[in-house]
Enzyme design. Structure first.
Site, mmCIF file in Angstrom:
data_model
loop_
_atom_site.group_PDB
_atom_site.id
_atom_site.type_symbol
_atom_site.label_atom_id
_atom_site.label_comp_id
_atom_site.label_asym_id
_atom_site.label_seq_id
_atom_site.Cartn_x
_atom_site.Cartn_y
_atom_site.Cartn_z
ATOM 1 N N ASP A 243 40.091 41.011 48.810
ATOM 2 C CA ASP A 243 39.047 39.987 48.949
ATOM 3 C C ASP A 243 38.330 40.106 50.285
ATOM 4 O O ASP A 243 38.974 40.296 51.332
ATOM 5 C CB ASP A 243 39.683 38.587 48.908
ATOM 6 C CG ASP A 243 39.554 37.919 47.551
ATOM 7 O OD1 ASP A 243 38.678 38.316 46.762
ATOM 8 O OD2 ASP A 243 40.342 36.990 47.299
ATOM 9 N N GLU B 289 36.717 31.947 37.108
ATOM 10 C CA GLU B 289 37.751 30.986 37.512
ATOM 11 C C GLU B 289 37.393 29.578 37.061
ATOM 12 O O GLU B 289 36.288 29.087 37.325
ATOM 13 C CB GLU B 289 37.948 31.022 39.041
ATOM 14 C CG GLU B 289 39.041 30.042 39.492
ATOM 15 C CD GLU B 289 39.605 30.304 40.873
ATOM 16 O OE1 GLU B 289 39.253 31.334 41.502
ATOM 17 O OE2 GLU B 289 40.431 29.477 41.324
HETATM 18 O O1 KIV Z 1 42.249 34.746 46.222
HETATM 19 C C1 KIV Z 1 42.702 34.847 45.070
HETATM 20 O O2 KIV Z 1 43.917 34.893 44.862
HETATM 21 C C2 KIV Z 1 41.756 34.929 43.980
HETATM 22 C C3 KIV Z 1 42.294 34.848 42.595
HETATM 23 C C4 KIV Z 1 42.749 33.481 42.327
HETATM 24 C C5 KIV Z 1 41.312 35.326 41.588
HETATM 25 O O3 KIV Z 1 40.587 35.053 44.197
#
Ligand code: KIV
Length: 273
Positions: A88, A186
């Site tokens: 991310d 989500e």
């Molecule tokens: O940060 C995370 O774990 C996520 C998932 C919930 C898709 O973005």
């Protein structure tokens, strides 16, 4: 144990090609030992910025830094040989401009060895996704409930009910058209997640969305039951590790206090026998 070089790692094009096939299995992981466990069964391991809450006890993902994501991305890459590892991009590290997003994403991929990044946002992030993918950075999109926008959204509520459905469907379409190789959906109503899955050309990965999505993702600590006090509706618990751990810690504490631990088998003799 080091990971085997002989294992072929799943790539973003492999994930795109899985559209409409057997559902993709995705989980988060944040550490090397958990990545090793997840790698055996998962197509995608996401180093989610959920680590802010899950690992660091922060109130939201907003305090997560690029340095945190890189450290955990490196840890997960040490444990995962087969799954595609996606990291991310944290809040504030990519939204300002495509150039800012490129600098952060390039650093994340170079310093972790992960195969792709994920970023949150719909149509307004399409230009950035196009910029990254044109420059060799595979991007997973994320629409619907986008936790980095928790303040603007007013909480972690289901998105896309009523009039909002068309906007979120357009967001998913824009992200896919911009070149995302998959899109996380989500907390959407089942019908909307089904519609988006039918409409876009790349896999949808659901969390609190629909069984019709092309794949599913959960936060691993949630599905292992590590939090005894957090039970969102969209999580099925496959274990009760939080309860098991609490019982184990209580048993250890009792053994130490009553001098039952360590036992004779845990201590060392004067001489090696
Ligand atoms: O940060 C995370 O774990 C996520 C998932 C919930 C898709 O973005």
């Amino acid at each position: 144990m080091s990971v085997s070089a002989a294992v072929r790692r799943i790539t973003p094009p492999d994930i795109s090609a899985a559209k409409g096939g057997q559902p993709l299995v995705c989980l988060t992981a944040y550490t090397t030992p958990v990545a090793r466990l997840a790698d055996a069964a998962c197509d995608v391991i996401l180093v989610g910025d959920s680590l802010g809450m899950v690992v660091y006890g922060l109130p939201s993902t907003l305090g997560v830094t690029t340095e945190m994501m890189i450290a955990h991305g490196q840890a997960v890459m040490r444990g995962a040989a087969r799954a595609l590892v996606v990291v991310d991009l944290p809040f504030g590290s990519y939204e300002e401009s495509p150039a800012q997003a490129f600098a952060t994403a390039a650093r994340v991929l170079a310093e972790t060895g992960a195969g792709a990044v994920k970023l949150e946002g719909g149509a307004h992030m399409a230009e950035t996704i196009r910029f990254l993918t044109a420059r060799g950075i595979p991007v997973m999109g994320h629409v619907g409930l986008t936790p980095q926008a928790v303040n603007a959204l007013g909480g972690y509520k289901v998105q896309g009910r009523g009039a909002d459905a068309a906007r979120i469907a357009a967001d998913a379409a824009a992200v896919a058209a911009a070149g995302a190789f998959a899109v996380v959906l989500e907390k959407l109503p089942d019908s909307l997640a089904r519609r988006i899955t039918a409409e876009i050309a790349v896999p949808t990965i659901g969390i609190g969305a629909s069984a019709a999505c092309d794949g599913q993702i959960l936060v691993i600590d949630d599905m292992l039951g590590l939090f005894t006090d957090f039970r969102p509706r969209f999580v099925r618990r496959y274990a009760e590790l939080g309860t098991a751990a609490a019982e184990a810690i209580a048993a250890y504490a009792a053994d130490v206090r009553d001098r039952r631990f360590p036992g004779p088998e845990h201590v060392f003799a004067d001489e090696v026998r």
